[in-house]
Write an enzyme that holds these catalytic residues in place. Structure first.
Site, PDB file in Angstrom:
ATOM      1  N   ASP A   7      22.512   7.421  14.373  1.00  8.89           N
ATOM      2  CA  ASP A   7      22.522   6.458  13.285  1.00  8.89           C
ATOM      3  C   ASP A   7      23.953   5.899  13.207  1.00  8.89           C
ATOM      4  O   ASP A   7      24.882   6.472  13.783  1.00  8.89           O
ATOM      5  CB  ASP A   7      22.112   7.151  11.986  1.00  8.89           C
ATOM      6  CG  ASP A   7      22.127   6.214  10.792  1.00  8.89           C
ATOM      7  OD1 ASP A   7      21.606   5.088  10.910  1.00  8.89           O
ATOM      8  OD2 ASP A   7      22.668   6.605   9.735  1.00  8.89           O
ATOM      9  N   ASP A   9      25.605   3.816  10.039  1.00  9.56           N
ATOM     10  CA  ASP A   9      26.296   3.816   8.747  1.00  9.56           C
ATOM     11  C   ASP A   9      26.350   5.207   8.132  1.00  9.56           C
ATOM     12  O   ASP A   9      25.330   5.894   8.021  1.00  9.56           O
ATOM     13  CB  ASP A   9      25.600   2.852   7.791  1.00  9.56           C
ATOM     14  CG  ASP A   9      25.611   1.421   8.326  1.00  9.56           C
ATOM     15  OD1 ASP A   9      26.673   0.974   8.780  1.00  9.56           O
ATOM     16  OD2 ASP A   9      24.559   0.757   8.276  1.00  9.56           O
ATOM     17  N   ASP A 183      22.869  10.798   8.776  1.00  3.43           N
ATOM     18  CA  ASP A 183      23.277  11.247   7.443  1.00  3.43           C
ATOM     19  C   ASP A 183      22.176  11.142   6.401  1.00  3.43           C
ATOM     20  O   ASP A 183      22.301  11.686   5.309  1.00  3.43           O
ATOM     21  CB  ASP A 183      24.445  10.383   6.942  1.00  3.43           C
ATOM     22  CG  ASP A 183      23.977   8.973   6.586  1.00  3.43           C
ATOM     23  OD1 ASP A 183      23.967   8.609   5.395  1.00  3.43           O
ATOM     24  OD2 ASP A 183      23.574   8.222   7.509  1.00  3.43           O
TER      25      ASP A 183
END
Length: 222
Positions: A7, A9, A183
């Site tokens: 991922d 961001d 996250d």
């Protein structure tokens, strides 16, 4: 084949690129500051909660570049890379990507942020393979319409997009040893799909799941 998915961001960079792009374009005078901030914050809260309408958000997020056109938008993004994104790319994140590449892994960034914002960021990490939200282009102008092209790489859509990426290479999940760093609770479907899920700088909900399931937890920015 070892396949390592990241991922973007709050995983590889310690901020949200789409959110920061909105702040940046508002500073340029491309958005009504108060109205944009209110809507941007609301969408971001929906994203964190896992309740985001990705199609509605994409129309909102691309409104400024659709109004400004390609030349101004691309020039502004180059400034955005220099003044905002480069500060958010930390050595430990670059090192992690390069360690996987040096080990012979195929590295892919899989993000729910759109291709316009993220392609230069993936390039800055030295990752040619990017799965982002693709945008429809107007046949006449060649510029974005605000609509999503195909399946958005968001929540369960990330599995579908990675599956399509594998199929293009005559591969399936059984053919790869897969790792995914993320996250966000939004990425739980893909984390459950891969062989090696890594909760990276995880939000509270993902952290609780990772702890309960014995998944690796990586605090990349600590």
């Amino acid at each position: 084949m070892k396949l390592t998915l990241f991922d973007l961001d709050h995983t590889l960079i310690n901020t949200d690129s789409d959110y920061e792009w909105g702040v940046f374009t508002t500073a340029l005078g491309w958005n009504d500051a108060a109205d944009f901030a209110r809507q941007n914050d609301a969408y971001y809260q929906h994203y964190k909660a896992g309740t985001l309408d990705i199609h509605d958000y994409m129309r909102f997020a691309t409104r400024a570049i659709r109004q400004q056109g390609a030349s101004k938008s691309e020039a502004a993004h180059a400034d955005f890379m220099r003044s905002v994104v480069q500060k958010a790319i930390k050595p430990q994140a670059l090192d992690l990507v390069r360690q996987h590449q040096a080990a012979g892994d195929v590295v892919v960034i899989v993000t729910a942020t759109n291709e316009f914002v993220t392609r230069p960021i993936a390039d800055a990490f030295g990752v040619p393979d990017l799965i982002a939200v693709n945008l429809v282009r107007d046949p006449a102008s060649g510029w974005f319409t605000g609509e999503i092209d195909g399946t958005p790489s968001f929540r369960e859509g990330k599995i579908a997009r990675v599956q399509a990426w594998l199929a293009e290479r005559q591969l399936d999940w059984a053919d790869v040893d897969s790792t995914f760093y993320s996250d966000s609770i939004n990425d739980l479907p893909l984390l459950e799909q891969v062989n090696h899920p890594v909760a990276t700088n995880p939000d509270d909900r993902l952290r609780a799941i990772a702890q309960a399931r014995g998944w690796r937890i990586l605090e990349l920015f600590h």
